[in-house]
Design an enzyme around this catalytic site. Structure first.
Site: not given
Length: 349
Positions: A59-60, A227, A229, A259
């Site tokens: 079940d993980g 840069k 964002r 990028g």
């Protein structure tokens, strides 16, 4: 149905001189997915990895327990918290947290978590209304399970990382590892210039620039790329620095899409750079990175093995990649932590 995984230590090499640490009350574990780095760290320490069991349920859910005794021991748990095909960053984080708790419950005198790549480091402050500060929440989880110390490398924001934790933290930098490789790649390259791909990485770039100057005995320049964002979109065209005829070293803490590195490399080339070497600590390599990093402006890529480069397929970008082992630096940090020795000359903050 359940799947068991027991990690046995490698066989000791015949005739190998034992390190004094081998006789001390120290245990070093490396969880699944960080095995290769763990074995490297153990070799540098003259130890073998301690045994543990990892059990996955259908079940993980999962559990991890030490097979070697940890009661009264100085325990070091190594696990890099990146996502990959075997599990998400959340899976890895839970495994490490639960193992820390299990070791504390079993009587470990001190437990040090070593997360070469620490997840959620990018979300360390609010930039929009009602934003989470996830780095602080992760710190609270480590504290809740009884972590005594946390060691990592090249966090996204140094001040935010320090402020998030109320336990002792050690943030190593990959600079000492990268300098040797940079020198070998640029032995005949003439003038060197370190480029920060954004203003926020200025301290990281200055640390590398100073180390290169000391190692080479000659001046090393500095340059910055702009840069911004917002909403997943990156903008900014300003580039400051004299890079004409220089070999440029673009330094960043991680690469995901590639990028940021590609933009900085193109800007440096536009300023007349002779060649560009991209240096990163953590190679996350999200989908499409192999195309972006094939950018002709980037000549070489240096990266540590805090995250295995399994997501970067064969191709032009992969052929530029050189992986530098972080094992010697983590091993030396463990050696000094175990003996309560200073770490300042390892470029920590």
């Amino acid at each position: 149905m359940q799947r068991d995984r027991t990690v046995e230590p490698p066989q000791a090499r015949p005739g190998r001189q034992a390190d004094p640490l081998a006789d001390a009350a120290i245990r070093l574990f490396a969880l699944a997915g960080t095995d290769a780095l763990g074995h490297g760290v153990a070799r540098h320490l003259g130890l073998t990895l301690s045994r543990h069991e990892e059990r996955d349920f259908e079940d993980g859910e999962h559990k991890t327990r030490a097979l070697d005794p940890v009661c009264g021991a100085d325990v070091y748990l190594l696990h890099s918290l990146h996502g990959d095909a075997a599990g998400s960053a959340n899976d890895r984080l839970c495994r490490l947290l639960f193992f820390i708790g299990a070791c504390k419950d079993a009587g470990a005198a001190r437990v040090t978590a070593i997360a070469p790549y620490l997840c959620y480091g990018r979300k360390d402050r609010r930039t929009k209304p009602n934003d989470p500060v996830t780095t602080r929440y992760v710190a609270t989880l480590f504290e809740a399970v009884g972590t005594d110390r946390l060691v990592t490398m090249d966090v996204h924001d140094e001040a935010a990382f320090e402020n998030a934790f109320r336990r002792r933290t050690v943030a190593l930098t990959a600079v000492p590892l990268l300098v040797t490789s940079i020198r070998s790649l640029t032995a005949d390259a003439g003038r060197l210039c370190v480029v920060s791909p954004d203003l926020g990485g200025g301290k990281r770039a200055e640390r590398l620039r100073g180390a290169l100057e000391e190692a080479t005995g000659r001046p090393v320049g500095t340059a910055f790329a702009e840069k911004h964002r917002s909403g997943g979109q990156v903008s900014g065209d300003l580039f400051v620095g004299d890079v004409a005829g220089a070999t440029c070293i673009v330094i960043d803490d991680m690469v995901s899409t590639g990028g940021t590195l590609a933009r900085a490399a193109r800007a440096a080339r536009g300023g007349g750079a002779r060649q560009v070497v991209a240096c990163v600590t953590h190679g996350l390599f999200s989908a499409g990175a192999e195309t972006v990093l094939a950018e002709p402006a980037i000549d070489r890529i240096l990266m540590t093995d805090t995250v295995p480069p399994v997501r970067l397929p064969d191709g032009p970008a992969r052929r530029k990649l050189e992986v530098v082992s972080a094992a010697p630096l983590f091993a030396e940090a463990i050696r000094r932590l175990h003996r309560d020795l200073p770490l300042s000359d390892l470029f920590v903050f």
